[in-house]
Motif scaffolding. Structure first.
Motif, PDB file in Angstrom:
ATOM      1  N   PHE A   9      -2.236   4.389   1.387  1.00 16.17           N
ATOM      2  CA  PHE A   9      -1.024   4.965   1.961  1.00 16.17           C
ATOM      3  C   PHE A   9      -1.200   5.206   3.452  1.00 16.17           C
ATOM      4  O   PHE A   9      -2.229   5.692   3.906  1.00 16.17           O
ATOM      5  N   SER A  10      -0.212   4.873   4.217  1.00  9.28           N
ATOM      6  CA  SER A  10      -0.244   5.274   5.613  1.00  9.28           C
ATOM      7  C   SER A  10       1.097   5.893   5.964  1.00  9.28           C
ATOM      8  O   SER A  10       2.152   5.270   5.828  1.00  9.28           O
ATOM      9  N   TRP A  37      11.279   5.473   0.143  1.00 11.86           N
ATOM     10  CA  TRP A  37      10.934   6.219  -1.074  1.00 11.86           C
ATOM     11  C   TRP A  37       9.785   5.586  -1.841  1.00 11.86           C
ATOM     12  O   TRP A  37       8.938   6.267  -2.397  1.00 11.86           O
ATOM     13  N   ARG A  38       9.770   4.242  -1.868  1.00 13.05           N
ATOM     14  CA  ARG A  38       8.653   3.567  -2.537  1.00 13.05           C
ATOM     15  C   ARG A  38       7.317   3.982  -1.921  1.00 13.05           C
ATOM     16  O   ARG A  38       6.341   4.228  -2.620  1.00 13.05           O
ATOM     17  N   GLY A  39       7.300   4.060  -0.604  1.00 14.03           N
ATOM     18  CA  GLY A  39       6.080   4.470   0.094  1.00 14.03           C
ATOM     19  C   GLY A  39       5.681   5.883  -0.286  1.00 14.03           C
ATOM     20  O   GLY A  39       4.511   6.173  -0.530  1.00 14.03           O
ATOM     21  N   LEU A  40       6.665   6.765  -0.357  1.00 18.75           N
ATOM     22  CA  LEU A  40       6.375   8.159  -0.709  1.00 18.75           C
ATOM     23  C   LEU A  40       5.866   8.273  -2.147  1.00 18.75           C
ATOM     24  O   LEU A  40       4.962   9.049  -2.445  1.00 18.75           O
ATOM     25  N   VAL A  41       6.449   7.453  -3.022  1.00 22.41           N
ATOM     26  CA  VAL A  41       6.009   7.463  -4.416  1.00 22.41           C
ATOM     27  C   VAL A  41       4.555   6.985  -4.504  1.00 22.41           C
ATOM     28  O   VAL A  41       3.741   7.533  -5.254  1.00 22.41           O
ATOM     29  N   ARG A  42       4.220   5.980  -3.699  1.00 26.87           N
ATOM     30  CA  ARG A  42       2.830   5.489  -3.671  1.00 26.87           C
ATOM     31  C   ARG A  42       1.886   6.621  -3.276  1.00 26.87           C
ATOM     32  O   ARG A  42       0.827   6.813  -3.842  1.00 26.87           O
ATOM     33  N   SER A  46      -1.034   8.643  -5.619  1.00 28.76           N
ATOM     34  CA  SER A  46      -2.446   8.775  -5.256  1.00 28.76           C
ATOM     35  C   SER A  46      -2.928  10.219  -5.385  1.00 28.76           C
ATOM     36  O   SER A  46      -4.113  10.498  -5.301  1.00 28.76           O
ATOM     37  N   LEU A  47      -1.991  11.146  -5.606  1.00 30.25           N
ATOM     38  CA  LEU A  47      -2.386  12.553  -5.736  1.00 30.25           C
ATOM     39  C   LEU A  47      -2.753  12.942  -7.164  1.00 30.25           C
ATOM     40  O   LEU A  47      -3.242  14.038  -7.401  1.00 30.25           O
ATOM     41  N   GLY A  48      -2.479  12.043  -8.119  1.00 31.69           N
ATOM     42  CA  GLY A  48      -2.897  12.332  -9.492  1.00 31.69           C
ATOM     43  C   GLY A  48      -1.758  12.269 -10.494  1.00 31.69           C
ATOM     44  O   GLY A  48      -0.587  12.259 -10.134  1.00 31.69           O
ATOM     45  N   SER A  49      -2.155  12.239 -11.776  1.00 29.27           N
ATOM     46  CA  SER A  49      -1.171  11.946 -12.821  1.00 29.27           C
ATOM     47  C   SER A  49      -0.254  13.125 -13.147  1.00 29.27           C
ATOM     48  O   SER A  49       0.764  12.943 -13.800  1.00 29.27           O
ATOM     49  N   VAL A  50      -0.571  14.340 -12.677  1.00 35.42           N
ATOM     50  CA  VAL A  50       0.365  15.458 -12.938  1.00 35.42           C
ATOM     51  C   VAL A  50       1.732  15.198 -12.305  1.00 35.42           C
ATOM     52  O   VAL A  50       2.714  15.808 -12.691  1.00 35.42           O
ATOM     53  N   PHE A  51       1.742  14.291 -11.324  1.00 33.88           N
ATOM     54  CA  PHE A  51       3.009  14.045 -10.639  1.00 33.88           C
ATOM     55  C   PHE A  51       3.767  12.870 -11.238  1.00 33.88           C
ATOM     56  O   PHE A  51       4.819  12.502 -10.747  1.00 33.88           O
ATOM     57  N   VAL A  59      11.073   6.359  -9.287  1.00 32.94           N
ATOM     58  CA  VAL A  59      11.027   4.892  -9.427  1.00 32.94           C
ATOM     59  C   VAL A  59      12.256   4.392 -10.180  1.00 32.94           C
ATOM     60  O   VAL A  59      12.877   3.395  -9.805  1.00 32.94           O
ATOM     61  N   ASN A  60      12.630   5.133 -11.216  1.00 33.14           N
ATOM     62  CA  ASN A  60      13.815   4.761 -11.981  1.00 33.14           C
ATOM     63  C   ASN A  60      15.046   4.697 -11.067  1.00 33.14           C
ATOM     64  O   ASN A  60      15.832   3.750 -11.109  1.00 33.14           O
TER      65      ASN A  60
END
Ligand code: 1Q0
Length: 215
Positions: A9-10, A37-42, A46-51, A59-60
């Motif tokens: 991510f950048s 938004w796709r970038g933000l979702v990426r 990367s912060l973990g599966s709780v999100f 994404v939907n």
């Protein structure tokens, strides 16, 4: 390995995408908006599966909009302005309750638009935070002032729990991949006016057409 570097991510990249959102006459391009938004979702992934319950929903919604863009009426979905006009003129929006058009472009984009306000508030807090500020607190304050007002109790509860899993400020800055904390702060200072402008243009457009409460 090469892959993980590629997908790193950048923040700069994401913010560049948002800067492409505005046309010369201040219309908002749907394609760049969803790319942002796709970038933000990426980043969130990367912060973990709780999100993941949050990123799944985002994404939907991104996909609903991309399908409109790539569909036979795609030309009408180039900007938010043209989308609103097209869907309203053709009665493609459920205005009072979800019925024939439960996933219109207008109601779908409204959900991301509300989330953009959260982002604006969160990033502003991050920009002005000090070393010992807690990201979970900044995130939940921003959430309570924005998105929470549109979410049912159960979602607020789940979101509140997820916020506790946010990494600390320094790790957050590292993942943003921009450089020193000073560089992050400068970058946020440049990016926030752009995000605000996109937000305000969309907000005014939706207000003008009385679309801010779409079911
Ligand atoms: C990094 C922490 C992320 C925190 C995100 C805060 C938002 C919490 C939202 C909780 C949403 C829960 C899932 C379901 C919600 C839906 O019910 C709701 C309404 O839709 P509908 O169809 O039921 O009417 N959906 C929404 O409100 C849309 C929510 C989209 C949230 C998208 C969040 C994407 C976040 C990206 C992380 C950005 C990291 C910022 C720092 C990076 C620096 C550039």
């Amino acid at each position: 390995m090469a892959n993980s570097v590629e997908e790193k991510f950048s923040l700069r990249e994401v913010l560049d995408t948002f800067s492409l959102c505005l046309s010369e006459n201040k219309e908002v391009y749907v394609q760049h908006y969803v790319e942002g938004w796709r970038g933000l979702v990426r980043f969130m992934n990367s912060l973990g599966s709780v999100f993941s319950f949050i990123s799944k929903d985002a994404v939907n919604k991104i996909e609903i909009l991309v399908n409109f863009l790539n569909g036979e009426n795609g030309a009408h979905y180039v900007t938010i302005q043209s989308m609103v006009k097209y869907e309203l003129d053709n009665e493609l929006v459920d205005l009072t309750r979800r019925d024939k058009h439960p996933e219109s472009g207008c109601r779908t984009l409204l959900r991301l638009h509300r989330a953009l306000r959260w982002l604006e508030l969160f990033l502003e807090r991050l920009r002005t935070s000090s070393e010992d500020s807690k990201t979970s607190v900044m995130c939940s304050e921003a959430y309570n002032e924005s998105l929470a007002q549109h979410h049912a109790w159960i979602i607020r509860k789940a979101a509140g729990t997820a916020f506790w899993a946010l990494p600390g400020r320094q790790t957050f800055f590292d993942v943003m991949n921009v450089g020193t904390p000073e560089q992050v702060v400068a970058m946020l200072g440049n990016a926030l006016p752009l995000i605000s402008e996109v937000y305000n243009i969309t907000e005014n457009l939706y207000a003008q057409h009385d679309l801010l409460q779409l079911p």
